[in-house]
Design a protein around this motif. Structure first.
Motif, short mmCIF file in Angstrom:
data_model
loop_
_atom_site.label_atom_id
_atom_site.label_comp_id
_atom_site.label_asym_id
_atom_site.label_seq_id
_atom_site.Cartn_x
_atom_site.Cartn_y
_atom_site.Cartn_z
N PHE A 1 60.15 22.33 90.98
CA PHE A 1 60.00 21.43 92.13
C PHE A 1 58.57 20.91 92.21
O PHE A 1 58.35 19.74 92.57
N CYS A 2 57.60 21.76 91.88
CA CYS A 2 56.20 21.33 91.91
C CYS A 2 55.93 20.27 90.83
O CYS A 2 55.01 19.46 90.99
N PRO B 1 55.69 24.63 98.48
CA PRO B 1 56.13 25.48 97.36
C PRO B 1 54.98 26.14 96.62
O PRO B 1 55.09 27.27 96.17
N ARG B 2 53.86 25.43 96.51
CA ARG B 2 52.71 26.01 95.82
C ARG B 2 52.13 27.18 96.59
O ARG B 2 51.72 28.18 96.00
N SER C 1 61.32 32.33 90.82
CA SER C 1 60.24 31.38 91.13
C SER C 1 60.24 30.16 90.21
O SER C 1 59.53 29.20 90.49
N PHE D 1 53.86 29.16 98.57
CA PHE D 1 54.82 30.25 98.35
C PHE D 1 54.57 30.94 97.02
O PHE D 1 54.57 32.18 96.93
N LEU D 2 54.31 30.16 95.99
CA LEU D 2 54.09 30.72 94.66
C LEU D 2 52.80 31.54 94.60
O LEU D 2 52.79 32.63 94.01
N PHE E 1 61.04 26.84 91.95
CA PHE E 1 59.91 26.35 92.76
C PHE E 1 58.87 25.68 91.86
O PHE E 1 58.26 24.67 92.24
N SER E 2 58.65 26.26 90.68
CA SER E 2 57.70 25.66 89.75
C SER E 2 58.21 24.30 89.26
O SER E 2 57.43 23.36 89.12
#
Length: 204
Positions: free
Chosen positions: A114-115, A124-125, A108, A127-128, A111-112
């Protein structure tokens, strides 16, 4: 003619005032949007830091429990008493569950990141936040199951004649107790991650 000229002058002046106010309003809006983006990026950076700390805590708990083993010396090598994590299903479940937690948190991290780069992206948020909630559930159940066994190892249960083994297996009990403490640190950090994601989504 004088009235017509006065009306024409007033209309022209009002148009000039509107044209002069429009850039001011646009500048205020752009500053507010920039401030909101900065706040979202700050939340994403904090999310990344907490996520890495949670992964470290989960990894430490997994390694500690997975290496918990102690053999008591006896009179002959044919009679030895050994305590290992895989002797108890709750501890085995703990190792598997927190290995999954560690893997998820590691996966993860991109993804963090990317945020941070795209703080306005909601996908993405989402998904997290869903992934964090799911992993939090598994981590909490594994930590609770291991805590019950550690409590019995330290205190026993006189009603069922279960003896406390920590007086003999001191190193084993210290190791599994440390693993349980690390697991609850990871759980607390996962709760923080869920709250951070919820706050970030609210800002969208």
């Amino acid at each position: 003619m004088e009235k017509g000229e006065a009306t024409t002058i007033e209309v022209a002046e009002s148009r000039r005032e509107q044209k002069g106010k429009a850039p001011l309003l646009g500048g205020a809006y752009s500053r507010a949007a920039a401030a909101a983006t900065g706040r979202k990026r700050g939340v994403a950076v904090f999310d990344l830091i907490v996520r890495i700390c949670a992964a470290a805590a989960a990894l430490g708990a997994t390694i500690a429990m997975g290496t918990a083993d102690e053999t008591l010396p006896f009179f002959t090598p044919f009679f030895q008493f050994e305590a290992s994590y895989d002797d108890m299903s709750a501890f085995s479940f703990f190792v598997i569950a927190f290995a999954i937690v560690t893997g998820y948190l590691a996966l993860s991290v991109p993804f963090s990141i990317f945020c941070i780069a795209k703080p306005a992206a909601a996908g993405p948020r989402l998904f997290l936040v869903f992934g964090d909630i799911l992993i939090l559930t598994g981590a909490t159940s594994a930590a609770a199951a291991a805590t019950a066994i550690v409590y019995l190892a330290h205190n026993g249960n006189s009603a069922t004649n279960w003896l406390a083994i920590c007086q003999q297996y001191t190193d084993f009990c210290q190791t599994v107790s440390g693993a349980v403490i690390g697991s609850f640190i990871a759980v607390a950090l996962l709760i923080c991650l869920v709250l951070i994601s919820a706050f970030a989504l609210k800002k969208h």
